[in-house]
Design an enzyme around this catalytic site. Structure first.
Site, PDB file in Angstrom:
ATOM      1  N   ASP A   1      23.804  35.472  -5.267  1.00  0.00           N
ATOM      2  CA  ASP A   1      22.990  36.527  -4.549  1.00  0.00           C
ATOM      3  C   ASP A   1      23.815  37.171  -3.251  1.00  0.00           C
ATOM      4  O   ASP A   1      24.806  36.459  -2.808  1.00  0.00           O
ATOM      5  CB  ASP A   1      21.730  36.156  -4.156  1.00  0.00           C
ATOM      6  CG  ASP A   1      21.640  34.979  -3.500  1.00  0.00           C
ATOM      7  OD1 ASP A   1      22.311  34.627  -2.363  1.00  0.00           O
ATOM      8  OD2 ASP A   1      20.802  33.859  -3.698  1.00  0.00           O
TER       9      ASP A   1
ATOM     10  N   HIS B   1      21.148  25.862   4.280  1.00  0.00           N
ATOM     11  CA  HIS B   1      20.907  27.080   3.549  1.00  0.00           C
ATOM     12  C   HIS B   1      21.028  28.284   4.309  1.00  0.00           C
ATOM     13  O   HIS B   1      21.692  29.284   3.950  1.00  0.00           O
ATOM     14  CB  HIS B   1      19.511  27.002   3.004  1.00  0.00           C
ATOM     15  CG  HIS B   1      19.185  28.235   2.079  1.00  0.00           C
ATOM     16  ND1 HIS B   1      19.849  28.445   0.898  1.00  0.00           N
ATOM     17  CD2 HIS B   1      18.086  29.399   2.475  1.00  0.00           C
ATOM     18  CE1 HIS B   1      19.364  29.883   0.428  1.00  0.00           C
ATOM     19  NE2 HIS B   1      18.388  30.161   1.127  1.00  0.00           N
TER      20      HIS B   1
ATOM     21  N   ASP C   1      27.596  28.412  -4.988  1.00  0.00           N
ATOM     22  CA  ASP C   1      26.092  28.260  -4.414  1.00  0.00           C
ATOM     23  C   ASP C   1      25.964  27.235  -3.331  1.00  0.00           C
ATOM     24  O   ASP C   1      26.946  26.264  -3.657  1.00  0.00           O
ATOM     25  CB  ASP C   1      25.124  28.373  -5.481  1.00  0.00           C
ATOM     26  CG  ASP C   1      23.809  29.352  -4.966  1.00  0.00           C
ATOM     27  OD1 ASP C   1      23.893  29.658  -3.588  1.00  0.00           O
ATOM     28  OD2 ASP C   1      22.882  29.386  -5.731  1.00  0.00           O
TER      29      ASP C   1
ATOM     30  N   ASP D   1       0.739  -1.198  -0.051  1.00  0.00           N
ATOM     31  CA  ASP D   1      -0.067  -0.149  -0.034  1.00  0.00           C
ATOM     32  C   ASP D   1       0.918   1.462  -0.079  1.00  0.00           C
ATOM     33  O   ASP D   1       0.380   2.290   0.066  1.00  0.00           O
ATOM     34  CB  ASP D   1      -0.920  -0.129   1.063  1.00  0.00           C
ATOM     35  CG  ASP D   1      -0.114   0.045   2.683  1.00  0.00           C
ATOM     36  OD1 ASP D   1       0.941  -0.074   2.530  1.00  0.00           O
ATOM     37  OD2 ASP D   1      -0.845   0.015   3.734  1.00  0.00           O
ATOM     38  N   GLY D   2       1.987   1.191   0.100  1.00  0.00           N
ATOM     39  CA  GLY D   2       3.063   2.169  -0.152  1.00  0.00           C
ATOM     40  C   GLY D   2       3.779   2.602   0.994  1.00  0.00           C
ATOM     41  O   GLY D   2       4.540   3.662   0.963  1.00  0.00           O
ATOM     42  N   GLU D   3       3.464   2.002   2.191  1.00  0.00           N
ATOM     43  CA  GLU D   3       3.966   2.431   3.380  1.00  0.00           C
ATOM     44  C   GLU D   3       5.366   1.851   3.492  1.00  0.00           C
ATOM     45  O   GLU D   3       5.817   0.963   2.874  1.00  0.00           O
ATOM     46  CB  GLU D   3       3.092   1.937   4.637  1.00  0.00           C
ATOM     47  CG  GLU D   3       1.767   2.654   4.558  1.00  0.00           C
ATOM     48  CD  GLU D   3       1.196   2.178   6.097  1.00  0.00           C
ATOM     49  OE1 GLU D   3       1.554   1.399   6.823  1.00  0.00           O
ATOM     50  OE2 GLU D   3      -0.124   2.535   6.006  1.00  0.00           O
TER      51      GLU D   3
ATOM     52  N   LYS E   1      20.195  38.940  -7.241  1.00  0.00           N
ATOM     53  CA  LYS E   1      19.306  38.075  -7.896  1.00  0.00           C
ATOM     54  C   LYS E   1      17.786  38.272  -7.177  1.00  0.00           C
ATOM     55  O   LYS E   1      17.452  38.699  -5.990  1.00  0.00           O
ATOM     56  CB  LYS E   1      19.458  36.766  -7.496  1.00  0.00           C
ATOM     57  CG  LYS E   1      18.519  35.635  -7.707  1.00  0.00           C
ATOM     58  CD  LYS E   1      19.148  34.187  -7.229  1.00  0.00           C
ATOM     59  CE  LYS E   1      18.532  33.674  -6.265  1.00  0.00           C
ATOM     60  NZ  LYS E   1      18.850  32.286  -5.914  1.00  0.00           N
TER      61      LYS E   1
ATOM     62  N   ARG F   1      15.306  25.814   2.652  1.00  0.00           N
ATOM     63  CA  ARG F   1      14.972  27.192   2.031  1.00  0.00           C
ATOM     64  C   ARG F   1      13.838  27.814   2.477  1.00  0.00           C
ATOM     65  O   ARG F   1      13.786  28.910   2.302  1.00  0.00           O
ATOM     66  CB  ARG F   1      15.024  27.162   0.605  1.00  0.00           C
ATOM     67  CG  ARG F   1      16.573  26.730   0.064  1.00  0.00           C
ATOM     68  CD  ARG F   1      16.700  26.186  -1.419  1.00  0.00           C
ATOM     69  NE  ARG F   1      16.037  25.113  -1.622  1.00  0.00           N
ATOM     70  CZ  ARG F   1      15.917  24.432  -2.824  1.00  0.00           C
ATOM     71  NH1 ARG F   1      16.177  24.997  -3.903  1.00  0.00           N
ATOM     72  NH2 ARG F   1      15.387  23.170  -2.679  1.00  0.00           N
TER      73      ARG F   1
HETATM   74  C1  R5P Z   1      18.561  29.590  -3.028  1.00  0.00           C
HETATM   75  O1  R5P Z   1      18.716  31.015  -2.304  1.00  0.00           O
HETATM   76  C2  R5P Z   1      19.387  28.785  -3.208  1.00  0.00           C
HETATM   77  O2  R5P Z   1      20.862  29.191  -2.294  1.00  0.00           O
HETATM   78  C3  R5P Z   1      19.884  28.775  -4.382  1.00  0.00           C
HETATM   79  O3  R5P Z   1      20.530  29.772  -5.082  1.00  0.00           O
HETATM   80  C4  R5P Z   1      18.823  28.170  -5.291  1.00  0.00           C
HETATM   81  O4  R5P Z   1      18.211  26.877  -4.606  1.00  0.00           O
HETATM   82  C5  R5P Z   1      19.183  27.477  -6.611  1.00  0.00           C
HETATM   83  O5  R5P Z   1      17.906  26.944  -7.149  1.00  0.00           O
HETATM   84  P1  R5P Z   1      17.964  26.987  -8.726  1.00  0.00           P
HETATM   85  O6  R5P Z   1      18.989  26.258  -9.409  1.00  0.00           O
HETATM   86  O7  R5P Z   1      16.709  26.428  -9.006  1.00  0.00           O
HETATM   87  O8  R5P Z   1      17.780  28.576  -9.252  1.00  0.00           O
END
Ligand code: R5P
Length: 299
Positions: A168, A129, A218, A36-38, A191, A95
């Site tokens: 960013d 994050h 990133d 059943d997916g569990e 960004k 995030r």
């Molecule tokens: C967001 O603030 C994270 O630091 C990454 O920049 C973001 O998750 C990257 O996502 P994507 O590759 O979809 O642009």
């Protein structure tokens, strides 16, 4: 101290590297899915008197993996583990760390509270994050490993006239660390993400990038939209080459194609999430963090 690494299928390779570095044995969890997916998990050994290092990453399918993690923590405790140090190389939902729009949850809080409630005695993660989410929502000891040495080590000697860029302002601390290690300049781009459609735009900015090799760093590459937009922007400004380094390569929806089409020459990531570009390992940084956590817990 009697330490055992326990691994689920999400992180077998990384857990094996970690257990070698820690000099202890590794046990793989039995996993299956009921009709059943569990989900079902079982630790196939008794663990009396052991400190367990449970390695489980929360990449896609993240909801299933999240439940597996909670079940595995309870299974380890039930099998007699004295303590469970949970190593979550990639934390999903990190995030959503605040209510950006009215009526939203703080998802990372829900994730951390559930891990704690399941019986974890400590949590170690990698490049969360927003690292302060750990202090905000966890009572248990915790650590956040930043694997920038390993990532940057890959590029040492391969870049000419390098500039490290954060896509960013929030990622500037990572770019700064990377630039220090490379002996390079660093900067950030502006960004703008549409909170409803998810579309990413990079505000054009005059940067001194002419003829240089750009390394965009990133924490996550998901769709690749952020780094693709950044790459196009700096190539327009006259950069010679663009490289991308990230910790967690989620790589959904043709992300790599999007990046290469935007002029990115090479993408490098760690093994927190297995992927075709996971060329460096966080095992050494994790082994150090686990040893430090063992000391903290034995005080
Ligand atoms: C967001 O603030 C994270 O630091 C990454 O920049 C973001 O998750 C990257 O996502 P994507 O590759 O979809 O642009």
């Amino acid at each position: 101290m009697n330490v055992k690494v326990i691994a689920t299928s999400s992180s077998l390779g990384l857990a094996a590297r970690l257990s070698t570095l820690l000099g202890c044995s590794m046990i793989a969890v039995d996993e299956k899915v009921f009709p059943d997916g569990e989900k079902y998990v079982r630790v196939p050994h008794r663990l009396e008197g052991s400190t367990v290092v449970l390695v489980h990453s929360l990449y896609q399918p993240q909801d299933e993996r999240f439940l597996q993690l909670l079940l595995a923590i309870d299974a380890a405790k039930g099998a007699g583990a004295e303590r469970v140090i949970v190593v979550v190389p990639y934390v999903a939902y990190a995030r959503q760390d605040k209510r950006f729009l009215e009526g939203e949850p703080i998802s990372v809080k829900v994730i951390f509270k559930a891990i704690e409630a399941a019986g974890a005695d400590a949590l170690i993660t990698v490049d969360l994050h927003r690292p302060s989410s750990l202090d905000e929502w966890l009572e248990i000891p915790h650590a956040n490993v930043i694997p920038i040495d390993a990532l940057i080590g890959y590029f040492r000697g391969r870049l000419s006239n390098p500039v490290v860029l954060a896509p960013d302002r929030g990622a500037l601390h990572r770019a700064q660390l990377a630039a220090q290690l490379l002996g390079a300049q660093y900067d950030y781009l502006e960004k703008v993400r549409d909170r409803v459609t998810g579309e990413v735009k990079v505000v054009p900015k005059s940067l001194d990038v002419k003829g240089g090799d750009m390394l965009i760093v990133d924490d996550i590459i998901s769709t690749g939209g952020t780094i693709a937009a950044a790459s196009k922007s700096v190539l327009t400004e006259g950069a010679r080459n663009v490289y991308a380094a990230c910790t967690h390569a989620l790589l959904v929806s043709g992300a790599l194609d999007r990046l290469y089409a935007a002029g990115v020459r090479e993408v490098v990531a760690t093994d927190t999430v297995p992927s075709p570009v996971s060329k460096v390992s966080v095992a050494e940084s994790l082994a150090k963090a686990v040893n430090e956590m063992l000391t903290t817990l034995s005080l």
